[in-house]
Scaffold this active site. Structure first.
Site, mmCIF file in Angstrom:
data_model
loop_
_atom_site.group_PDB
_atom_site.id
_atom_site.type_symbol
_atom_site.label_atom_id
_atom_site.label_comp_id
_atom_site.label_asym_id
_atom_site.label_seq_id
_atom_site.Cartn_x
_atom_site.Cartn_y
_atom_site.Cartn_z
ATOM 1 N N GLY A 190 52.256 43.938 40.362
ATOM 2 C CA GLY A 190 51.002 44.329 39.700
ATOM 3 C C GLY A 190 49.857 43.461 40.169
ATOM 4 O O GLY A 190 49.928 42.845 41.239
ATOM 5 N N ALA A 193 45.682 38.997 37.911
ATOM 6 C CA ALA A 193 45.411 38.402 36.592
ATOM 7 C C ALA A 193 46.681 38.391 35.741
ATOM 8 O O ALA A 193 47.051 37.347 35.167
ATOM 9 C CB ALA A 193 44.302 39.179 35.884
ATOM 10 N N VAL A 194 47.379 39.518 35.686
ATOM 11 C CA VAL A 194 48.607 39.568 34.885
ATOM 12 C C VAL A 194 49.703 38.726 35.553
ATOM 13 O O VAL A 194 50.542 38.132 34.867
ATOM 14 C CB VAL A 194 49.060 41.036 34.639
ATOM 15 C CG1 VAL A 194 50.362 41.076 33.869
ATOM 16 C CG2 VAL A 194 47.979 41.808 33.886
ATOM 17 N N GLY A 195 49.641 38.629 36.879
ATOM 18 C CA GLY A 195 50.590 37.766 37.591
ATOM 19 C C GLY A 195 50.532 36.340 37.063
ATOM 20 O O GLY A 195 51.560 35.680 36.880
ATOM 21 N N GLU A 212 54.799 40.159 43.195
ATOM 22 C CA GLU A 212 54.401 41.135 44.216
ATOM 23 C C GLU A 212 53.011 41.615 43.831
ATOM 24 O O GLU A 212 52.859 42.540 43.028
ATOM 25 C CB GLU A 212 55.410 42.299 44.245
ATOM 26 C CG GLU A 212 56.801 41.890 44.722
ATOM 27 C CD GLU A 212 56.863 41.621 46.229
ATOM 28 O OE1 GLU A 212 55.950 42.038 46.953
ATOM 29 O OE2 GLU A 212 57.831 40.984 46.669
ATOM 30 N N CYS A 246 49.472 49.361 47.324
ATOM 31 C CA CYS A 246 49.152 47.939 47.481
ATOM 32 C C CYS A 246 48.941 47.555 48.930
ATOM 33 O O CYS A 246 48.173 46.657 49.227
ATOM 34 C CB CYS A 246 50.256 47.099 46.866
ATOM 35 S SG CYS A 246 51.867 47.457 47.546
HETATM 36 P P1 NAD Z 1 49.852 47.881 35.845
HETATM 37 O O1 NAD Z 1 48.631 48.075 35.011
HETATM 38 O O2 NAD Z 1 50.879 48.964 35.887
HETATM 39 O O3 NAD Z 1 50.489 46.514 35.399
HETATM 40 C C1 NAD Z 1 51.689 46.041 35.969
HETATM 41 C C2 NAD Z 1 52.625 45.682 34.855
HETATM 42 O O4 NAD Z 1 52.080 44.601 34.085
HETATM 43 C C3 NAD Z 1 52.887 46.817 33.875
HETATM 44 O O5 NAD Z 1 54.260 46.938 33.646
HETATM 45 C C4 NAD Z 1 52.108 46.401 32.650
HETATM 46 O O6 NAD Z 1 52.683 46.855 31.443
HETATM 47 C C5 NAD Z 1 52.140 44.897 32.701
HETATM 48 N N1 NAD Z 1 51.001 44.283 32.036
HETATM 49 C C6 NAD Z 1 49.717 44.721 32.048
HETATM 50 N N2 NAD Z 1 48.937 43.880 31.345
HETATM 51 C C7 NAD Z 1 49.728 42.898 30.854
HETATM 52 C C8 NAD Z 1 49.516 41.725 30.076
HETATM 53 N N3 NAD Z 1 48.311 41.387 29.633
HETATM 54 N N4 NAD Z 1 50.581 40.944 29.802
HETATM 55 C C9 NAD Z 1 51.797 41.260 30.272
HETATM 56 N N5 NAD Z 1 52.069 42.354 31.025
HETATM 57 C C10 NAD Z 1 51.056 43.162 31.308
HETATM 58 O O7 NAD Z 1 49.484 47.643 37.325
HETATM 59 P P2 NAD Z 1 48.212 47.000 37.938
HETATM 60 O O8 NAD Z 1 48.182 45.551 37.637
HETATM 61 O O9 NAD Z 1 47.001 47.828 37.705
HETATM 62 O O10 NAD Z 1 48.677 47.251 39.467
HETATM 63 C C11 NAD Z 1 47.795 47.283 40.483
HETATM 64 C C12 NAD Z 1 47.928 46.021 41.292
HETATM 65 O O11 NAD Z 1 49.270 45.843 41.686
HETATM 66 C C13 NAD Z 1 47.136 46.060 42.554
HETATM 67 O O12 NAD Z 1 46.564 44.795 42.773
HETATM 68 C C14 NAD Z 1 48.184 46.332 43.606
HETATM 69 O O13 NAD Z 1 47.838 45.898 44.899
HETATM 70 C C15 NAD Z 1 49.345 45.601 43.060
HETATM 71 N N6 NAD Z 1 50.583 46.153 43.564
HETATM 72 C C16 NAD Z 1 51.368 45.366 44.335
HETATM 73 C C17 NAD Z 1 52.526 45.875 44.868
HETATM 74 C C18 NAD Z 1 53.424 45.043 45.710
HETATM 75 O O14 NAD Z 1 54.557 45.465 45.930
HETATM 76 N N7 NAD Z 1 53.000 43.878 46.187
HETATM 77 C C19 NAD Z 1 52.883 47.183 44.601
HETATM 78 C C20 NAD Z 1 52.059 47.942 43.796
HETATM 79 C C21 NAD Z 1 50.926 47.426 43.265
#
Ligand code: NAD
Length: 458
Positions: A190, A193-195, A212, A246
């Site tokens: 994802g 920020a959430v990372g 990731e 991504c």
């Molecule tokens: P998303 O909104 O689906 O969030 C990812 C996960 O985090 C979800 O399961 C969600 O429930 C959880 N989440 C959201 N907010 C949270 C919080 N405050 N606390 C705990 N968990 C929480 O996805 P996103 O973040 O919008 O994804 C898009 C990003 O992900 C982009 O930056 C994209 O490049 C990156 N991405 C990376 C890969 C990779 O393999 N490297 C693949 C796909 C997407």
């Protein structure tokens, strides 16, 4: 699921892991085979869910989700025996007679948090690696891809060992609760920020993480590239899933004089692929939700749109769009686009691409189209990125033997194939000594002769 049941669920997974059931290769193979059955038996339902969530075509869903996963399972089943065997390591003279090896062992109970853009693949590909390595797993699909999330939550208990693999659906509230529990590893896909939130929560339990993440992946196009093939591959990799990938090329870096040729070639390919009106094309996807649609729409304000730009909010349709020479400090060039807009940044000389890339956070992927080995070498040696693909876009993902993961702001750790197996394993170092020969040089009382002998054998 209430807070209590999430805690109970995780505790039950830990207990099941302690039974050692998941360590056996037969259990791992059986679960992987069942997971393949889950996918092949329910292919049509998966396509429907992905169509509902992201307007994905069947072919795109097969390439990037269903076919990808079944291929990954076949690859894991084929190599599992080899991956899990002790790996022999040389033993230095000082430890002779003896032998050394690395014995992979499962970590325990792992948490896999998926993202919405490839909602099936990004949840189940890490699961394949986690099962192959003999772990229990808790899956948290993205709530933003709701149809896929509920399908996964329904199918997993029907096919897999319920005591070892569980699914928790939900958004921030549920994920926050899940993250309070102790896991033996967390793989999160994802945004950045959430990372950070995931990593902070993991730190409480000293749990290792694989993050990731994403970021802006540059695409450098040199004027000595094969123009027609380059355009086709850029269009394929940028507008698959309406740019919500991504590793999609985020922006183009190209010399000023060559830019008009590239733009024309991209336009031609866009029309070949999606017709005069991509809104009518069954092969062109939609934006995941209204929030992301509004975000992308705002990126276009004040920009010089040279192709596309058409929008229909009700359908969350945004046409494949080319933007010429955006300001470097505009939101379009500061944020990850993650949508169907491709900015073209022009340079006087292609070598300036190196500085442009190096002045920004390290990308997840970096693309270069060129016919020159020297340009290729320069870019490989002087820049850093999670992955590099030369003369194609995201095809590197098709090789399960390459590690997939970011560096710096684009993430940490990796998976795919054996790299995923290793991520979900502890690589236990083992040394076995023989006892028939026991020199006393390391034992007290020390003297200069013993020290001399130790220095000699080191
Ligand atoms: P998303 O909104 O689906 O969030 C990812 C996960 O985090 C979800 O399961 C969600 O429930 C959880 N989440 C959201 N907010 C949270 C919080 N405050 N606390 C705990 N968990 C929480 O996805 P996103 O973040 O919008 O994804 C898009 C990003 O992900 C982009 O930056 C994209 O490049 C990156 N991405 C990376 C890969 C990779 O393999 N490297 C693949 C796909 C997407």
């Amino acid at each position: 699921m209430s807070a209590l049941t999430i805690a109970q669920q995780v505790s039950a997974l830990h207990q099941y892991f302690a039974s050692n059931k998941t360590r056996s290769l037969d259990w791992r193979k059986e679960q992987l085979t069942r997971l393949k059955g889950l996918i092949t038996d329910n292919e049509d339902k998966i396509y429907q869910a992905l169509k509902q969530d992201l307007g994905k075509s069947e072919q795109e869903s097969w390439v990037s989700e269903v076919g990808y996963l079944t291929g990954d399972i076949d690859h894991s089943l084929k190599h599992l025996h080899k991956w899990s065997k002790p790996r022999s390591i040389a033993t230095p003279m000082v430890a002779q007679p003896g032998k050394s090896f690395v014995q992979p062992e499962p970590l325990g109970t792992v948490l896999i948090i998926g993202a919405w853009n490839y909602p099936f693949q990004l949840l189940l590909a890490p699961l394949i690696a986690a099962i192959a390595a003999g772990n229990c797993a808790l899956l948290k699909p993205s709530e933003l891809a709701g149809a896929t999330s509920s399908l996964v939550a329904k199918l997993i208990p029907q096919y897999l060992d319920n005591q070892a693999i569980a699914v928790v659906e939900g958004g921030v509230e549920e994920t926050t609760e899940v993250l309070k529990q102790r896991f033996d590893h967390i793989l999160y896909t994802g945004g950045e920020a959430v990372g950070k939130t995931v990593m902070k929560a993991a730190a409480e339990h000293l749990t290792p993480v694989t993050l990731e993440l994403g970021g802006k992946s540059p695409c450098v196009v040199a004027s000595d590239c094969d123009l027609a093939v380059t355009a086709a591959r850029i269009v394929w990799s940028k507008w698959m899933n309406a740019g919500q990938t991504c590793v999609a090329p985020d922006y183009i870096l190209v010399e000023k004089g060559f830019a008009p040729h590239l733009i024309e070639a991209i336009k031609t390919k866009l029309q070949d692929f999606y017709g005069q009106d991509p809104q009518q094309s069954p092969d062109y996807g939609r934006i995941i939700n209204d929030r992301h649609f509004a975000r992308l729409s705002q990126y276009l304000e004040g920009q010089q749109v040279v192709y596309g730009g058409q929008q229909e909010a009700g359908e969350r349709y945004l046409a494949p769009t080319l933007v010429m020479a955006p300001e470097p400090d505009s939101a379009l060039m500061k944020e990850e686009i993650f949508g169907p807009i491709l900015p073209i940044v022009t340079l006087d000389k292609i070598d300036q691409a190196l500085d442009f890339i190096n002045q920004r956070p390290k990308p997840l992927a970096l693309y270069l189209y060129t016919g020159s080995a020297a340009t290729e070498q320069l870019l490989l040696e002087d820049t850093s990125a999670g992955s590099v693909c030369i003369n194609d876009g995201m095809m590197f993902m098709a090789n399960p033997d390459l590690p997939f993961g970011g560096v710096g702001n684009s993430g940490m750790g990796h998976y795919h194939g054996r790299w995923g197996f290793d991520t979900f394993s502890h690589l236990k170092a083992v040394m076995k000594r023989s006892t028939w020969f026991d020199v006393n040089w390391r034992y007290p009382p020390f003297n200069s002769k013993k020290l001399k002998m130790l220095k000699w054998v080191k």
